[in-house]
Write an enzyme that holds these catalytic residues in place. Structure first.
Site, PDB file in Angstrom:
ATOM      1  N   LYS A  10      -4.964   3.483  -1.385  1.00  0.00           N
ATOM      2  CA  LYS A  10      -5.157   2.460  -0.969  1.00  0.00           C
ATOM      3  C   LYS A  10      -6.752   2.214  -0.194  1.00  0.00           C
ATOM      4  CE  LYS A  10      -0.209   1.150  -0.419  1.00  0.00           C
ATOM      5  NZ  LYS A  10       0.875   1.266   0.641  1.00  0.00           N
ATOM      6  N   TYR A  50       2.819  -5.570  -6.966  1.00  0.00           N
ATOM      7  CA  TYR A  50       3.732  -5.735  -5.967  1.00  0.00           C
ATOM      8  C   TYR A  50       5.044  -6.667  -6.223  1.00  0.00           C
ATOM      9  CZ  TYR A  50       1.304  -2.373  -2.826  1.00  0.00           C
ATOM     10  OH  TYR A  50       1.060  -1.369  -2.065  1.00  0.00           O
ATOM     11  N   PHE A  58       6.604  -9.378   4.476  1.00  0.00           N
ATOM     12  CA  PHE A  58       5.112  -8.590   4.753  1.00  0.00           C
ATOM     13  C   PHE A  58       4.210  -8.811   3.666  1.00  0.00           C
ATOM     14  CE2 PHE A  58       8.428  -5.426   2.910  1.00  0.00           C
ATOM     15  CZ  PHE A  58       7.498  -5.112   1.779  1.00  0.00           C
ATOM     16  N   ARG A  86       6.202  11.467  -4.607  1.00  0.00           N
ATOM     17  CA  ARG A  86       6.749  10.816  -3.497  1.00  0.00           C
ATOM     18  C   ARG A  86       6.806  11.947  -2.370  1.00  0.00           C
ATOM     19  NH1 ARG A  86       7.185   5.106  -3.211  1.00  0.00           N
ATOM     20  NH2 ARG A  86       8.885   5.630  -1.447  1.00  0.00           N
ATOM     21  N   THR A  92       7.363   6.044   3.797  1.00  0.00           N
ATOM     22  CA  THR A  92       6.609   4.968   4.061  1.00  0.00           C
ATOM     23  C   THR A  92       5.959   4.729   5.240  1.00  0.00           C
ATOM     24  OG1 THR A  92       8.166   3.945   2.261  1.00  0.00           O
ATOM     25  CG2 THR A  92       6.603   2.183   3.397  1.00  0.00           C
ATOM     26  N   ARG A 103       0.844  11.020   4.274  1.00  0.00           N
ATOM     27  CA  ARG A 103       1.018  10.115   5.164  1.00  0.00           C
ATOM     28  C   ARG A 103       1.176  10.455   6.690  1.00  0.00           C
ATOM     29  NH1 ARG A 103       5.028   6.197   1.367  1.00  0.00           N
ATOM     30  NH2 ARG A 103       3.454   4.830   0.604  1.00  0.00           N
ATOM     31  N   ASN A 123      -0.646   2.996   5.322  1.00  0.00           N
ATOM     32  CA  ASN A 123      -0.298   4.278   5.056  1.00  0.00           C
ATOM     33  C   ASN A 123      -0.886   4.847   3.784  1.00  0.00           C
ATOM     34  OD1 ASN A 123       0.749   2.583   2.817  1.00  0.00           O
ATOM     35  ND2 ASN A 123       2.895   2.877   3.312  1.00  0.00           N
ATOM     36  N   HIS A 126      -0.149   4.476  -2.372  1.00  0.00           N
ATOM     37  CA  HIS A 126       1.139   3.954  -3.279  1.00  0.00           C
ATOM     38  C   HIS A 126       1.355   5.023  -4.158  1.00  0.00           C
ATOM     39  CE1 HIS A 126       3.562   1.355  -5.753  1.00  0.00           C
ATOM     40  NE2 HIS A 126       2.799   2.233  -6.745  1.00  0.00           N
TER      41      HIS A 126
HETATM   42  O1  CDP Z   1       4.784   2.223  -0.475  1.00  0.00           O
HETATM   43  P1  CDP Z   1       6.567   2.681  -0.654  1.00  0.00           P
HETATM   44  O2  CDP Z   1       6.942   2.682  -2.097  1.00  0.00           O
HETATM   45  O3  CDP Z   1       6.501   3.793   0.305  1.00  0.00           O
HETATM   46  O4  CDP Z   1       7.093   1.447   0.354  1.00  0.00           O
HETATM   47  P2  CDP Z   1       7.506   0.084  -0.297  1.00  0.00           P
HETATM   48  O5  CDP Z   1       8.871  -0.255   0.347  1.00  0.00           O
HETATM   49  O6  CDP Z   1       7.509  -0.224  -1.619  1.00  0.00           O
HETATM   50  O7  CDP Z   1       6.663  -0.832   0.352  1.00  0.00           O
HETATM   51  C1  CDP Z   1       5.215  -1.213  -0.244  1.00  0.00           C
HETATM   52  C2  CDP Z   1       4.174  -1.300   0.808  1.00  0.00           C
HETATM   53  O8  CDP Z   1       4.496  -2.328   1.504  1.00  0.00           O
HETATM   54  C3  CDP Z   1       4.258  -0.266   1.624  1.00  0.00           C
HETATM   55  O9  CDP Z   1       3.659   1.023   1.244  1.00  0.00           O
HETATM   56  C4  CDP Z   1       3.474  -0.775   2.983  1.00  0.00           C
HETATM   57  O10 CDP Z   1       1.952  -0.637   2.696  1.00  0.00           O
HETATM   58  C5  CDP Z   1       3.890  -2.152   2.831  1.00  0.00           C
HETATM   59  N1  CDP Z   1       4.883  -2.543   3.750  1.00  0.00           N
HETATM   60  C6  CDP Z   1       4.444  -3.187   5.261  1.00  0.00           C
HETATM   61  O11 CDP Z   1       3.225  -3.486   5.280  1.00  0.00           O
HETATM   62  N2  CDP Z   1       5.274  -3.485   6.037  1.00  0.00           N
HETATM   63  C7  CDP Z   1       6.664  -3.365   6.028  1.00  0.00           C
HETATM   64  N3  CDP Z   1       7.426  -3.736   6.882  1.00  0.00           N
HETATM   65  C8  CDP Z   1       7.040  -2.550   4.563  1.00  0.00           C
HETATM   66  C9  CDP Z   1       6.211  -2.413   3.591  1.00  0.00           C
HETATM   67 MG    MG Z   2       7.307   1.382  -3.146  1.00  0.00          MG
END
Ligand code: CDP
Ligand code: MG
Length: 159
Positions: A10, A50, A58, A86, A92, A103, A123, A126
């Site tokens: 990212k 996304y 968010f 992962r 996350t 992370r 973080n 992706h």
């Molecule tokens: O990236 P990951 O699959 O671990 O998490 P996700 O639940 O698919 O969410 C995608 C991305 O949204 C996260 O990696 C964060 O950058 C962002 N996010 C955020 O900014 N605030 C949150 N409360 C949850 C997710």
């Molecule tokens: Mg995800």
């Protein structure tokens, strides 16, 4: 058993100049990078990538974040690559991500901190969440002729 997964560095990873350190984590584990490019995403593409999150509170912050600079997209191949990637990436939320993960080692943002400020959680990475997501994401990010087949030392020493 051999799978492909999509990994994005990212904008925070690119702008913090830790691309090499992060990519090394995947190479060290024996995963093979079979596609790689730098891309500056736009709003339309972000909503495709996304799509599962566009209606979430968010999302606006996340879109602003992902558009804030170029990202590096990688197609990564290996045994159970989705799960393996992962594991290397970590949870996350950087604050609770395990030490030893990308992370957990390179960030410490928390939901508590970001949600209070209405900012996205930075973080660094992706990584596709499951096999179906991985297949869709690889197709979205890479054309067939941008994916490569070649041998690494891991093909003789690991596989
Ligand atoms: O990236 P990951 O699959 O671990 O998490 P996700 O639940 O698919 O969410 C995608 C991305 O949204 C996260 O990696 C964060 O950058 C962002 N996010 C955020 O900014 N605030 C949150 N409360 C949850 C997710
Ligand atoms: Mg995800």
């Amino acid at each position: 058993m051999i799978e492909k997964s999509l990994v994005l560095l990212k904008p925070d990873a690119v702008q913090r100049c830790i691309m090499g350190k992060v990519i090394t984590r995947f190479e060290d584990a024996g995963l093979k990078i079979i596609g790689m490019k730098m891309v500056w995403v736009d709003e339309v593409f972000s909503k495709k990538h996304y799509k599962a999150h566009v209606d979430k509170p968010f999302y606006n912050g996340l879109e602003k974040f992902i558009l804030s600079g170029p990202v590096v997209a990688m197609a990564v191949e290996g045994i159970s690559a989705v799960e393996t990637v992962r594991k290397i990436v970590g949870g996350t939320e950087p604050k609770s991500a395990q030490p030893g993960t990308i992370r957990g080692d390179f960030a410490h943002h928390s939901y508590h901190y970001t949600d209070a400020r209405g900012v996205p959680i930075r973080n660094l990475i992706h990584a596709s969440g499951n096999k179906k997501e991985a297949d869709e994401e690889i197709k979205l990010w890479f054309k067939k002729n941008e994916m490569h087949t070649y041998n690494t030392v891991h093909d003789s020493h690991v596989l």
